[in-house]
Design a protein around this motif. Structure first.
Motif, PDB file in Angstrom:
ATOM      1  N   GLU A  59       0.383  -1.102  -0.200  1.00 44.83           N
ATOM      2  CA  GLU A  59      -0.476   0.017  -0.065  1.00 44.83           C
ATOM      3  C   GLU A  59       1.284   1.319   0.272  1.00 44.83           C
ATOM      4  OE1 GLU A  59      -3.301   2.134   2.672  1.00 44.83           O
ATOM      5  OE2 GLU A  59      -3.006   0.083   2.936  1.00 44.83           O
ATOM      6  N   GLY A  60       0.685   2.192  -0.216  1.00 43.88           N
ATOM      7  CA  GLY A  60       1.354   3.120  -0.904  1.00 43.88           C
ATOM      8  C   GLY A  60       2.521   3.344  -1.839  1.00 43.88           C
ATOM      9  N   ILE A  61       2.645   2.544  -1.994  1.00 43.21           N
ATOM     10  CA  ILE A  61       3.955   2.359  -2.656  1.00 43.21           C
ATOM     11  C   ILE A  61       3.672   1.836  -4.285  1.00 43.21           C
ATOM     12  CG2 ILE A  61       6.877   0.613  -3.173  1.00 43.21           C
ATOM     13  CD1 ILE A  61       6.554   1.932  -0.526  1.00 43.21           C
ATOM     14  N   VAL A  62       4.471   2.392  -5.006  1.00 45.02           N
ATOM     15  CA  VAL A  62       4.047   2.004  -6.745  1.00 45.02           C
ATOM     16  C   VAL A  62       4.585   1.207  -7.535  1.00 45.02           C
ATOM     17  CG1 VAL A  62       4.105   4.250  -8.898  1.00 45.02           C
ATOM     18  CG2 VAL A  62       3.063   5.201  -6.856  1.00 45.02           C
ATOM     19  N   GLU A  63       3.758   0.466  -7.561  1.00 48.34           N
ATOM     20  CA  GLU A  63       5.526  -0.780  -8.535  1.00 48.34           C
ATOM     21  C   GLU A  63       5.052  -0.528 -10.019  1.00 48.34           C
ATOM     22  OE1 GLU A  63       1.187  -3.850  -8.311  1.00 48.34           O
ATOM     23  OE2 GLU A  63       2.537  -3.390  -6.376  1.00 48.34           O
ATOM     24  N   THR A  64       4.019   0.140 -10.496  1.00 54.90           N
ATOM     25  CA  THR A  64       3.859  -0.008 -11.766  1.00 54.90           C
ATOM     26  C   THR A  64       3.987   1.670 -12.450  1.00 54.90           C
ATOM     27  OG1 THR A  64       3.334  -1.578 -12.491  1.00 54.90           O
ATOM     28  CG2 THR A  64       3.385  -0.462 -14.146  1.00 54.90           C
ATOM     29  N   SER A  65       4.167   2.469 -12.597  1.00 57.24           N
ATOM     30  CA  SER A  65       4.324   3.737 -13.855  1.00 57.24           C
ATOM     31  C   SER A  65       4.143   4.045 -14.838  1.00 57.24           C
ATOM     32  CB  SER A  65       5.205   4.609 -12.539  1.00 57.24           C
ATOM     33  OG  SER A  65       6.182   4.613 -13.299  1.00 57.24           O
ATOM     34  N   THR A  66       3.632   4.853 -15.502  1.00 60.59           N
ATOM     35  CA  THR A  66       2.841   5.052 -16.626  1.00 60.59           C
ATOM     36  C   THR A  66       3.081   7.117 -16.665  1.00 60.59           C
ATOM     37  OG1 THR A  66       2.312   3.413 -17.763  1.00 60.59           O
ATOM     38  CG2 THR A  66       2.400   5.257 -18.859  1.00 60.59           C
ATOM     39  N   LEU A  67       4.279   7.428 -17.518  1.00 64.29           N
ATOM     40  CA  LEU A  67       4.137   8.763 -17.400  1.00 64.29           C
ATOM     41  C   LEU A  67       4.227   9.212 -19.269  1.00 64.29           C
ATOM     42  CD1 LEU A  67       7.165   9.912 -14.607  1.00 64.29           C
ATOM     43  CD2 LEU A  67       5.080   9.605 -14.130  1.00 64.29           C
ATOM     44  N   THR A  68       3.160  10.711 -19.290  1.00 62.60           N
ATOM     45  CA  THR A  68       3.917  10.820 -20.826  1.00 62.60           C
ATOM     46  C   THR A  68       3.716  12.297 -20.536  1.00 62.60           C
ATOM     47  OG1 THR A  68       1.390   9.181 -21.170  1.00 62.60           O
ATOM     48  CG2 THR A  68       2.196  10.852 -22.778  1.00 62.60           C
ATOM     49  N   LEU A  69       4.847  12.501 -21.135  1.00 59.75           N
ATOM     50  CA  LEU A  69       5.598  14.080 -20.606  1.00 59.75           C
ATOM     51  C   LEU A  69       5.160  14.841 -22.074  1.00 59.75           C
ATOM     52  CD1 LEU A  69       9.081  13.476 -18.780  1.00 59.75           C
ATOM     53  CD2 LEU A  69       6.203  13.236 -17.691  1.00 59.75           C
ATOM     54  N   GLY A  70       4.486  16.070 -22.467  1.00 62.42           N
ATOM     55  CA  GLY A  70       4.627  16.749 -23.333  1.00 62.42           C
ATOM     56  C   GLY A  70       5.546  17.528 -23.491  1.00 62.42           C
ATOM     57  N   TYR A  71       6.874  17.906 -23.633  1.00 64.03           N
ATOM     58  CA  TYR A  71       7.826  19.566 -24.814  1.00 64.03           C
ATOM     59  C   TYR A  71       7.091  19.589 -26.690  1.00 64.03           C
ATOM     60  CZ  TYR A  71      10.727  16.508 -21.527  1.00 64.03           C
ATOM     61  OH  TYR A  71      11.117  16.008 -20.322  1.00 64.03           O
ATOM     62  N   GLY A  72       5.973  21.002 -25.954  1.00 59.24           N
ATOM     63  CA  GLY A  72       5.679  21.332 -27.088  1.00 59.24           C
ATOM     64  C   GLY A  72       4.978  20.719 -28.099  1.00 59.24           C
ATOM     65  N   ASN A  73       5.894  19.594 -29.880  1.00 62.63           N
ATOM     66  CA  ASN A  73       5.045  18.920 -30.298  1.00 62.63           C
ATOM     67  C   ASN A  73       5.400  17.385 -29.551  1.00 62.63           C
ATOM     68  OD1 ASN A  73       3.413  21.042 -31.527  1.00 62.63           O
ATOM     69  ND2 ASN A  73       5.065  21.336 -32.814  1.00 62.63           N
ATOM     70  N   VAL A  74       6.595  17.362 -28.553  1.00 66.48           N
ATOM     71  CA  VAL A  74       7.684  16.572 -29.214  1.00 66.48           C
ATOM     72  C   VAL A  74       7.098  15.675 -27.335  1.00 66.48           C
ATOM     73  CG1 VAL A  74       9.398  15.023 -28.081  1.00 66.48           C
ATOM     74  CG2 VAL A  74       9.778  17.313 -29.170  1.00 66.48           C
ATOM     75  N   THR A  75       6.678  14.334 -27.809  1.00 75.75           N
ATOM     76  CA  THR A  75       5.444  13.021 -27.173  1.00 75.75           C
ATOM     77  C   THR A  75       6.938  12.019 -26.402  1.00 75.75           C
ATOM     78  OG1 THR A  75       3.283  13.456 -27.401  1.00 75.75           O
ATOM     79  CG2 THR A  75       4.123  11.638 -25.984  1.00 75.75           C
ATOM     80  N   GLY A  76       7.005  11.849 -24.910  1.00 79.48           N
ATOM     81  CA  GLY A  76       7.935  11.425 -24.435  1.00 79.48           C
ATOM     82  C   GLY A  76       7.167  10.405 -23.029  1.00 79.48           C
ATOM     83  N   VAL A  77       7.003   9.164 -22.881  1.00 79.62           N
ATOM     84  CA  VAL A  77       6.597   8.103 -22.533  1.00 79.62           C
ATOM     85  C   VAL A  77       7.893   6.704 -21.796  1.00 79.62           C
ATOM     86  CG1 VAL A  77       4.982   6.029 -22.646  1.00 79.62           C
ATOM     87  CG2 VAL A  77       4.313   8.093 -24.624  1.00 79.62           C
ATOM     88  N   ILE A  78       6.959   6.754 -20.477  1.00 75.58           N
ATOM     89  CA  ILE A  78       7.618   6.090 -19.723  1.00 75.58           C
ATOM     90  C   ILE A  78       7.244   5.530 -18.983  1.00 75.58           C
ATOM     91  CG2 ILE A  78       9.373   6.814 -17.525  1.00 75.58           C
ATOM     92  CD1 ILE A  78      10.400   9.510 -18.444  1.00 75.58           C
TER      93      ILE A  78
END
Length: 334
Positions: free
Chosen positions: A193-212
């Motif tokens: 509980e409270g410990i992230v075991e899986t994460s998906t991040l989507t970062l926007g840099y203007g017209n550039v997309t980064g997925v982690i």
């Protein structure tokens, strides 16, 4: 230079090894190691023939690595910086942006060099890719994707966001020379509980997309650490577990005056870089910065900005929406 290593756990042991190597090479004059666990630090000190202490107050050094649990970074970091000791603090710099910037400001107030262990800035293949991106060899960067997967019991203290994804939010800033303007985060915590075991991040840099993508709960692959960068003219692939290998894919979609949109894919070329250990390169860069009174490439500001991005991801996940990045630390970027 008199050098210290604070913390002799899993990663601290590697810092002790590197410090011993630099001592043998004449790069450092003295090395002392510190840990509250006397049995552990004594055993490691005996292995490397180094002196040890169990209290940072007993350390008389010019510079040091802090490789203790993340929850202790602010207290240990500010204490040592206030004594005028230059520091290389393992990532994450802290577990919230306020503490991270406090460490940065303490370093500035005491005229100390401060580095953060964003080790991938010293990865040979990634540094080679950075040079090619800066020269425009990939064209316009359009998309980035990272996978950090393994199967293990989640840690008790920090989840994958601060243990794994923290690397990649910094890598994207590093490659693009920018900070994200939008962040979306989605987390799962089923085991602890409270410990992230899986994460998906989507970062926007203007017209550039980064997925982690980061997870400790995927048994499908072996340990996976890789990066894809897609450009308008070429794309790149790095397997972080292979320090020296950079693959470039000569492929693009372009407009032909007669036939409209067409694609070209001339295959991949593997480039081999110099085989350098990222950790040793990182410590050497910090020692150079300490001796010259500067900050290393992975500076305290770099570490604080990465923590800020993770906080935005946490805010996004809590609201279940894309958030626009404000810049409370912008004025503090030196």
């Amino acid at each position: 230079m008199r050098y210290g290593v604070v913390g002799t756990g899993y990663w601290g042991k590697n810092h002790v090894r590197v410090a011993r190597e630099l001592l043998d090479e004449g790069r450092l004059d003295e090395v002392v190691i510190c840990d509250q666990d006397e049995r552990r630090v004594e055993s490691l000190a005996d292995s490397y023939d180094l002196p040890y202490v169990t209290d940072i107050a007993e350390m008389d050094v010019d510079a040091a690595t802090v490789a203790t649990p993340s929850t202790t970074h602010r207290a240990i970091g500010t204490d040592m910086l206030e004594r005028g000791i230059d520091l290389l603090v393992e990532k994450p710099l802290a577990l919230n942006a306020e503490d991270a910037w406090d460490i940065v400001e303490t370093a500035e107030d005491n005229d100390c060099s401060l580095g953060v262990g964003h080790i991938f800035r010293y990865h040979p293949a990634l540094r080679a890719l950075k040079r090619r991106v800066d020269r425009g060899e990939l064209g316009r960067i359009k998309y980035l994707q990272t996978r950090r997967f393994s199967f293990r019991v989640p840690r008790r203290t920090t989840g994958v966001l601060y243990s794994l994804a923290v690397h990649d939010v910094d890598v994207y800033d590093y490659l693009l020379d920018a900070r994200p303007d939008t962040v979306h985060g989605r987390f799962d915590s089923f085991v602890r509980e409270g410990i992230v075991e899986t994460s998906t991040l989507t970062l926007g840099y203007g017209n550039v997309t980064g997925v982690i993508n980061s997870s400790w709960q995927i048994p499908v692959f072996d340990k996976t650490r890789d990066l894809v960068v897609v450009g308008s003219n070429r794309s790149a692939y790095i397997d972080y577990l292979e320090n020296t290998k950079l693959e470039l894919f000569d492929a693009e979609v372009f407009s032909d005056p007669e036939d409209g949109l067409k694609s070209r894919n001339d295959g991949a070329i593997v480039h081999t870089t110099d085989d350098e250990e990222p950790l040793k390169t990182e410590v050497e860069a910090f020692v150079d910065a300490s001796e010259s009174g500067q900050h290393p490439p992975a500076s305290g500001e770099v570490g604080a900005r990465a923590v800020e991005t993770l906080e935005h991801a946490e805010r996004s996940a809590a609201k279940n929406e894309v958030v626009t990045v404000d810049r409370p630390g912008l004025a503090k970027q030196f």
